[in-house]
Design a protein around this motif. Structure first.
Motif, mmCIF file in Angstrom:
data_model
loop_
_atom_site.group_PDB
_atom_site.id
_atom_site.type_symbol
_atom_site.label_atom_id
_atom_site.label_comp_id
_atom_site.label_asym_id
_atom_site.label_seq_id
_atom_site.Cartn_x
_atom_site.Cartn_y
_atom_site.Cartn_z
ATOM 1 N N THR A 33 5.784 82.712 40.890
ATOM 2 C CA THR A 33 6.450 81.520 39.702
ATOM 3 C C THR A 33 5.627 80.626 39.645
ATOM 4 O OG1 THR A 33 8.339 80.673 38.837
ATOM 5 C CG2 THR A 33 7.789 80.074 41.253
ATOM 6 N N ASP A 34 5.558 79.804 38.577
ATOM 7 C CA ASP A 34 4.753 78.665 38.087
ATOM 8 C C ASP A 34 5.662 77.441 38.590
ATOM 9 O OD1 ASP A 34 2.826 80.246 37.509
ATOM 10 O OD2 ASP A 34 3.450 80.267 35.375
ATOM 11 N N TYR A 35 6.885 77.390 38.167
ATOM 12 C CA TYR A 35 7.336 76.183 38.465
ATOM 13 C C TYR A 35 8.759 76.288 38.941
ATOM 14 C CZ TYR A 35 4.200 74.543 34.827
ATOM 15 O OH TYR A 35 3.133 74.206 34.309
ATOM 16 N N LEU A 36 9.263 75.419 39.954
ATOM 17 C CA LEU A 36 10.699 75.482 40.452
ATOM 18 C C LEU A 36 11.412 74.437 40.088
ATOM 19 C CD1 LEU A 36 9.303 76.074 44.424
ATOM 20 C CD2 LEU A 36 10.662 77.886 42.688
ATOM 21 N N VAL A 37 12.571 74.531 39.918
ATOM 22 C CA VAL A 37 13.644 73.580 39.426
ATOM 23 C C VAL A 37 14.535 73.525 40.721
ATOM 24 C CG1 VAL A 37 15.213 72.591 37.722
ATOM 25 C CG2 VAL A 37 13.246 73.908 37.002
ATOM 26 N N LEU A 38 14.780 72.359 40.950
ATOM 27 C CA LEU A 38 15.923 72.134 42.302
ATOM 28 C C LEU A 38 16.683 71.062 41.740
ATOM 29 C CD1 LEU A 38 13.659 71.936 45.427
ATOM 30 C CD2 LEU A 38 14.394 74.000 44.213
ATOM 31 N N SER B 60 8.312 82.928 35.255
ATOM 32 C CA SER B 60 7.380 81.529 35.425
ATOM 33 C C SER B 60 8.081 80.397 35.784
ATOM 34 C CB SER B 60 6.731 81.470 34.106
ATOM 35 O OG SER B 60 7.552 81.189 33.124
ATOM 36 N N VAL B 61 9.586 80.461 35.734
ATOM 37 C CA VAL B 61 10.445 79.341 36.122
ATOM 38 C C VAL B 61 11.506 79.798 37.083
ATOM 39 C CG1 VAL B 61 11.830 77.404 35.330
ATOM 40 C CG2 VAL B 61 9.935 77.740 34.089
ATOM 41 N N MET B 62 11.682 79.051 38.181
ATOM 42 C CA MET B 62 12.817 79.548 39.016
ATOM 43 C C MET B 62 13.666 78.250 39.219
ATOM 44 S SD MET B 62 12.337 82.815 40.147
ATOM 45 C CE MET B 62 12.706 83.019 42.024
ATOM 46 N N VAL B 63 15.019 78.490 38.883
ATOM 47 C CA VAL B 63 15.963 77.269 38.845
ATOM 48 C C VAL B 63 16.940 77.762 40.141
ATOM 49 C CG1 VAL B 63 17.829 76.250 37.881
ATOM 50 C CG2 VAL B 63 16.014 77.168 36.352
ATOM 51 N N HIS B 64 16.952 76.737 41.059
ATOM 52 C CA HIS B 64 17.601 76.687 42.258
ATOM 53 C C HIS B 64 18.680 75.734 42.037
ATOM 54 C CE1 HIS B 64 14.749 79.354 44.918
ATOM 55 N NE2 HIS B 64 13.757 78.875 43.928
ATOM 56 N N LEU B 65 19.970 76.114 42.372
ATOM 57 C CA LEU B 65 21.183 75.348 42.372
ATOM 58 C C LEU B 65 21.992 75.271 43.503
ATOM 59 C CD1 LEU B 65 22.366 76.454 38.699
ATOM 60 C CD2 LEU B 65 20.828 74.226 39.209
ATOM 61 N N PHE B 66 22.021 74.212 44.309
ATOM 62 C CA PHE B 66 22.636 74.225 45.636
ATOM 63 C C PHE B 66 23.665 73.250 45.651
ATOM 64 C CE2 PHE B 66 17.957 74.415 46.051
ATOM 65 C CZ PHE B 66 17.713 75.245 47.111
ATOM 66 N N GLU B 67 24.752 73.546 46.724
ATOM 67 C CA GLU B 67 25.495 72.580 47.165
ATOM 68 C C GLU B 67 24.713 71.736 48.260
ATOM 69 O OE1 GLU B 67 29.362 74.050 48.496
ATOM 70 O OE2 GLU B 67 29.886 74.756 46.540
ATOM 71 N N PRO B 68 24.931 70.398 48.288
ATOM 72 C CA PRO B 68 24.149 69.506 49.076
ATOM 73 C C PRO B 68 23.870 69.907 50.555
ATOM 74 C CG PRO B 68 25.655 68.202 47.768
ATOM 75 C CD PRO B 68 26.105 69.719 47.564
ATOM 76 N N VAL B 69 24.869 70.570 51.273
ATOM 77 C CA VAL B 69 24.574 70.854 52.710
ATOM 78 C C VAL B 69 23.470 72.067 52.627
ATOM 79 C CG1 VAL B 69 25.856 71.982 54.689
ATOM 80 C CG2 VAL B 69 26.914 70.148 53.362
ATOM 81 N N THR B 70 23.880 73.053 51.832
ATOM 82 C CA THR B 70 22.838 74.198 51.660
ATOM 83 C C THR B 70 21.606 73.700 51.562
ATOM 84 O OG1 THR B 70 24.955 75.806 50.978
ATOM 85 C CG2 THR B 70 22.457 76.753 50.613
#
Length: 167
Positions: free
Chosen positions: A68-73, A118-128
């Motif tokens: 990928t090119d961009y990571l969104v966390l 080219s963009v990966m979006v990662h959505l987490f709960e804070p502990v994870t």
């Protein structure tokens, strides 16, 4: 039948590795040019912020990542929020003609990954998020100041100025 042009396979694994290292890797073929990908990453970050996700970051991993090119966390507070937010990111991608290649969710629904190539979006709960610490893993990658590159708002406002209800 023998092949006169075949080269013998090295018997030493180290020799094989040396040969492979000498071969240049083929260039990575990206599905989208850089400018729309960067714009979509920044717009996604703005949307996540407006939808009350916390600690929203965008990393430029071009030249570092081969996938990928961009990571969104971003962090959310519940499974319900993560599901709703991921749906809104997918809608935003459709508006920008960005194709979604998949969505993965861990078994506990505390981490969702939306793959736009080219963009990966990662959505987490804070502990994870703290446990996997992707910020440390990709710490060598430059962070993008997405607030400077995205419009002030992504959500379409209703007549009374409130965000849409999603109905």
């Amino acid at each position: 039948m023998t092949d006169d042009h075949a080269q013998p396979c090295p018997s030493d694994p180290e020799e094989l590795l040396d040969e492979l290292e000498d071969e240049p890797s083929p260039p990575i073929r990206r599905l989208y040019p850089d400018a729309p990908s960067r714009k979509f990453a920044c717009f996604s970050a703005r949307l996540l912020s407006e939808l009350h996700c916390e600690d929203v970051l965008v990393f430029d991993v071009r030249g570092i990542s081969q996938i990928t090119d961009y990571l969104v966390l971003a962090s959310g507070t519940s499974d319900r929020q993560l599901r709703g937010v991921s749906g809104r990111v997918v809608e935003l991608a459709k508006e920008h003609d960005i194709e979604r290649f998949g969505t993965e969710t861990d078994t506990d629904s505390t981490w969702r990954v939306i793959d736009f190539s080219s963009v990966m979006v990662h959505l987490f709960e804070p502990v994870t998020r703290a446990h996997y610490d992707l910020e440390m893993l990709w710490g060598d990658a430059p962070q993008i100041r997405w607030r400077d590159e995205a419009p002030q708002t992504i959500l379409k406002k209703q007549g009374d100025g409130s965000p849409p209800t999603g109905d």
